[in-house]
Design an enzyme around this catalytic site. Structure first.
Site, PDB file in Angstrom:
ATOM      1  N   LYS A   1       1.136  33.721 -18.079  1.00  0.00           N
ATOM      2  CA  LYS A   1      -0.042  32.880 -17.853  1.00  0.00           C
ATOM      3  C   LYS A   1      -1.271  33.630 -18.342  1.00  0.00           C
ATOM      4  CE  LYS A   1       2.587  31.014 -14.158  1.00  0.00           C
ATOM      5  NZ  LYS A   1       3.509  31.975 -13.555  1.00  0.00           N
ATOM      6  N   THR A  17      24.005  34.246  -5.865  1.00  0.00           N
ATOM      7  CA  THR A  17      23.162  34.374  -7.052  1.00  0.00           C
ATOM      8  C   THR A  17      23.017  35.866  -7.323  1.00  0.00           C
ATOM      9  OG1 THR A  17      21.168  34.473  -5.737  1.00  0.00           O
ATOM     10  CG2 THR A  17      21.851  32.302  -6.474  1.00  0.00           C
ATOM     11  N   GLU A  48      23.854  27.841  -8.624  1.00  0.00           N
ATOM     12  CA  GLU A  48      23.619  26.738  -7.680  1.00  0.00           C
ATOM     13  C   GLU A  48      24.204  25.414  -8.177  1.00  0.00           C
ATOM     14  OE1 GLU A  48      21.562  29.034  -8.654  1.00  0.00           O
ATOM     15  OE2 GLU A  48      20.108  29.606  -7.127  1.00  0.00           O
ATOM     16  N   TRP A  84      -0.152  28.778 -21.050  1.00  0.00           N
ATOM     17  CA  TRP A  84       1.168  29.352 -20.854  1.00  0.00           C
ATOM     18  C   TRP A  84       1.721  29.850 -22.185  1.00  0.00           C
ATOM     19  CZ3 TRP A  84       4.470  25.828 -17.114  1.00  0.00           C
ATOM     20  CH2 TRP A  84       3.911  25.899 -15.829  1.00  0.00           C
TER      21      TRP A  84
HETATM   22  P1  ADP Z   1      20.531  34.245 -11.534  1.00  0.00           P
HETATM   23  O1  ADP Z   1      20.425  34.943 -12.873  1.00  0.00           O
HETATM   24  O2  ADP Z   1      19.264  33.625 -11.070  1.00  0.00           O
HETATM   25  O3  ADP Z   1      21.279  34.943 -10.505  1.00  0.00           O
HETATM   26  P2  ADP Z   1      22.399  32.414 -12.696  1.00  0.00           P
HETATM   27  O4  ADP Z   1      23.237  33.455 -13.282  1.00  0.00           O
HETATM   28  O5  ADP Z   1      22.974  31.293 -11.997  1.00  0.00           O
HETATM   29  O6  ADP Z   1      21.432  33.003 -11.695  1.00  0.00           O
HETATM   30  O7  ADP Z   1      21.424  31.987 -13.831  1.00  0.00           O
HETATM   31  C1  ADP Z   1      20.802  30.752 -13.921  1.00  0.00           C
HETATM   32  C2  ADP Z   1      19.653  30.831 -14.843  1.00  0.00           C
HETATM   33  O8  ADP Z   1      20.012  31.381 -16.114  1.00  0.00           O
HETATM   34  C3  ADP Z   1      19.058  29.502 -15.177  1.00  0.00           C
HETATM   35  O9  ADP Z   1      18.215  29.043 -14.150  1.00  0.00           O
HETATM   36  C4  ADP Z   1      18.311  29.799 -16.466  1.00  0.00           C
HETATM   37  O10 ADP Z   1      17.058  30.388 -16.231  1.00  0.00           O
HETATM   38  C5  ADP Z   1      19.193  30.821 -17.134  1.00  0.00           C
HETATM   39  N1  ADP Z   1      20.024  30.160 -18.144  1.00  0.00           N
HETATM   40  C6  ADP Z   1      21.291  29.764 -18.030  1.00  0.00           C
HETATM   41  N2  ADP Z   1      21.722  29.202 -19.169  1.00  0.00           N
HETATM   42  C7  ADP Z   1      20.689  29.229 -20.039  1.00  0.00           C
HETATM   43  C8  ADP Z   1      20.485  28.763 -21.385  1.00  0.00           C
HETATM   44  N3  ADP Z   1      21.445  28.197 -22.082  1.00  0.00           N
HETATM   45  N4  ADP Z   1      19.269  28.945 -21.913  1.00  0.00           N
HETATM   46  C9  ADP Z   1      18.281  29.534 -21.233  1.00  0.00           C
HETATM   47  N5  ADP Z   1      18.402  29.990 -19.977  1.00  0.00           N
HETATM   48  C10 ADP Z   1      19.589  29.837 -19.381  1.00  0.00           C
END
Ligand code: ADP
Length: 543
Positions: A437, A186, A331, A442
């Site tokens: 918050k 991640t 994930e 929210w």
């Molecule tokens: P991280 O940024 O946590 O390392 P990822 O790149 O796997 O991990 O990103 C996943 C996260 O990106 C999701 O949990 C969500 O918050 C955000 N995300 C992905 N696609 C979208 C979308 N289409 N709209 C809004 N948020 C998104």
């Protein structure tokens, strides 16, 4: 119990490679070179993959060993995508955009043995190498001065020379479909990066589901511009879906800024594309300034990784390009949802559906859990944390297990907050940690950002929660104003007042030159919060 009569054939990356190379051998991988394009066929990729596997075996790579890549999106990286898992080793694309300490942490945590490095990235990699404790061999892809690695104590090889000495076939092993095929970390927007290990089975199933008509809709008639980096969630699994379907790939290599990207689109003429919103926003800005650029080949762009704003959707529409919204996570391999409106949607509802994150892909199960731990109904209104499970969703983190912060009795806690309509459309309102918050209510940062970005003088806007004595937390709006536009924050606040309830209006405003972004182009709210805490922002207080 009656046993099925079906064959128990394992789902393997090797099968995707063989299928693509024979059934779709003429499909292409087109890579940007900066001055033009370089093209190979899937059957060439298969030969290259066999040679690479032979070379890696020659360097002592055994099943289960981690082979890392430090590369852009290009044909050699596609070869590695197939060669490494198919030979039973584990592909580990390193995110080249992370800070050196993070990359070293990740490579050491994964105990990467070999790294394949793009020549253009070699100078940066050379500085990093002393910190990579488990690396024994470095293979340099492309013309470079390999002398920068002299004295590093590792074996250094030229990719083409190494491959030229190998056979163009390889005796692929029959691996267990549940064994590790690839891993990604991640990007560490919260805490230190965590490893997710994909199996042959999860990659195979994900590839099939991703290609389906109501998802990416991939076929041998498509040329897909894959801007989403191969070092991020396996490029959304698209190279694997491409080999399953014969979809040709257009790979931009390091030419990712709007001008060369537009030139690559003109030259390669992809009809579909996939990437984060930032890329498409940049491309559209470039096209505004250079209307002569010929991007008419593009019909569908998949937008994911962050929310697709209404402004972006409309700007794409105006060019005859359909923006298709997808949601997922590292994930989740990453496919979770994909947005295509229901066939019987009334005309006036279509755009509303397109702006949701979409419907869940076939084997992905989902539930919403409220703050009290109870499940929340799919009524399109009630908001909860989204939890998911399915055959391509991780059940734990590499060497860290399944702690309660991230997992809940067999479900993955996504950290995303939203609602689901009765017909299964997910609408995310925030990430759990970004939701503001304020006095027990929210406020959705994403909603405020979407409205602000719709103002003609605003390029982009990020809203974060900052500590407030009276309310606990209140929104701070940071905005990037379009060059040449004159607008003040009072006007922006009045504009926002026509869109949201008064109690949601930010009091604190800062005009900034740019919004800080993570390695994969998402707003980095951690940095904005820190800048505010250190008084580094020029904040105006209104209201
Ligand atoms: P991280 O940024 O946590 O390392 P990822 O790149 O796997 O991990 O990103 C996943 C996260 O990106 C999701 O949990 C969500 O918050 C955000 N995300 C992905 N696609 C979208 C979308 N289409 N709209 C809004 N948020 C998104």
């Amino acid at each position: 119990m009656i046993t099925s009569t079906m064959m128990d054939v394992p789902l393997q990356v090797r099968r995707l490679l063989e299928h693509g190379a024979t059934i779709h051998g003429g499909s292409r991988v087109v890579t940007a070179t900066g001055t033009g394009t370089h093209e190979v066929r899937f059957r060439d990729i298969a030969r290259g993959a066999a040679r690479l596997a032979g070379a890696l075996a020659g360097l002592g790579v055994k099943p289960g060993d981690r082979v890392a890549t430090f590369m852009w999106n290009n044909h050699r990286h596609v070869e590695a995508y197939f060669a490494v898992p198919a030979m039973g080793a584990v592909l580990h694309p390193l995110n080249i955009r992370l800070f050196p300490e993070q990359i070293a942490f990740i490579a050491n945590h994964a105990t990467d043995r070999v790294v394949i490095v793009d020549a253009s990235l070699l100078p940066g990699f050379a500085k990093l190498l002393p910190a990579l404790k488990s690396v024994r061999h470095v293979i340099v892809a492309g013309q470079a001065d390999r002398a920068v690695l002299d004295g590093s104590g590792v074996g250094v090889y030229d990719y083409e020379t190494l491959l030229a000495a190998q056979h163009q076939t390889y005796d692929w092993p029959d691996v267990d479909e549940r064994s590790a095929a690839a891993m990604c970390y991640t990007s560490g927007t919260t805490g230190h990066p965590k490893g997710v290990v994909y199996s042959h089975r999860s990659i195979y199933l994900h590839a099939l589901a991703e290609a389906m008509p109501d998802v990416f809709d991939l076929s041998a008639r498509d040329l897909l511009l894959t801007v989403v980096p191969q070092f991020h969630v396996l490029a959304w699994g698209l190279p694997y879906a491409a080999f399953a379907t014969g979809t040709s790939l257009a790979m931009p290599d390091r030419f990712l800024t709007p001008e060369p990207l537009a030139a690559f689109i003109e030259a390669a003429r992809p009809n579909k594309g996939a990437g984060v919103p930032t890329v498409w926003v940049g491309l559209l800005e470039h096209l505004e300034a250079h209307p002569e650029t010929g991007v008419s080949s593009l019909t569908d762009l998949v937008v994911g990784g962050s929310a697709m704003s209404e402004t972006l959707m409309r700007a794409l529409d105006a060019r005859g390009i359909t923006g298709l919204h997808a949601w997922g996570m590292t994930e989740m391999s990453p496919l979770g949802t994909f947005s295509r409106p229901p066939v019987d949607a009334a005309d006036e509802d279509v755009d509303g559906y397109r702006l949701t994150q979409g419907r869940f892909a076939a084997p992905v199960e989902a539930r919403l859990v409220g703050p009290d731990g109870d499940e929340v109904g799919w009524d399109g209104e009630s908001v909860g944390e989204l939890q998911v499970r399915g055959p391509w969703i991780t059940a734990s983190y590499f060497q860290e297990g399944d702690d309660e912060e991230h997992f809940d009795e067999g479900w993955l806690r996504t950290g995303d907050v939203g609602s689901v309509t009765p017909d299964g459309y997910l609408r995310l309102t925030d990430r759990a940690r970004d939701v503001i918050k304020s006095g027990g209510e929210w406020i959705s940062s994403v909603e405020l950002e979407g409205h602000l970005a719709a103002h003609p003088a605003v390029v982009e806007a990020a809203v974060v929660g900052v500590p407030d004595e009276k309310w606990g937390e209140r929104p701070l709006a940071t905005v990037v104003v379009r060059e040449g536009a004159s607008v003040d924050v009072t006007e922006l606040r009045e504009f926002l007042a026509t869109k949201v309830a008064k109690w949601q209006l930010p009091e604190r405003w800062a005009v900034v030159p740019e919004i800080p972004k993570t390695s994969v182009g998402k707003f980095d709210k951690k940095i904005i919060r820190a800048a505010y805490a250190h008084d580094d922002l020029n904040v105006t207080t209104l209201g």
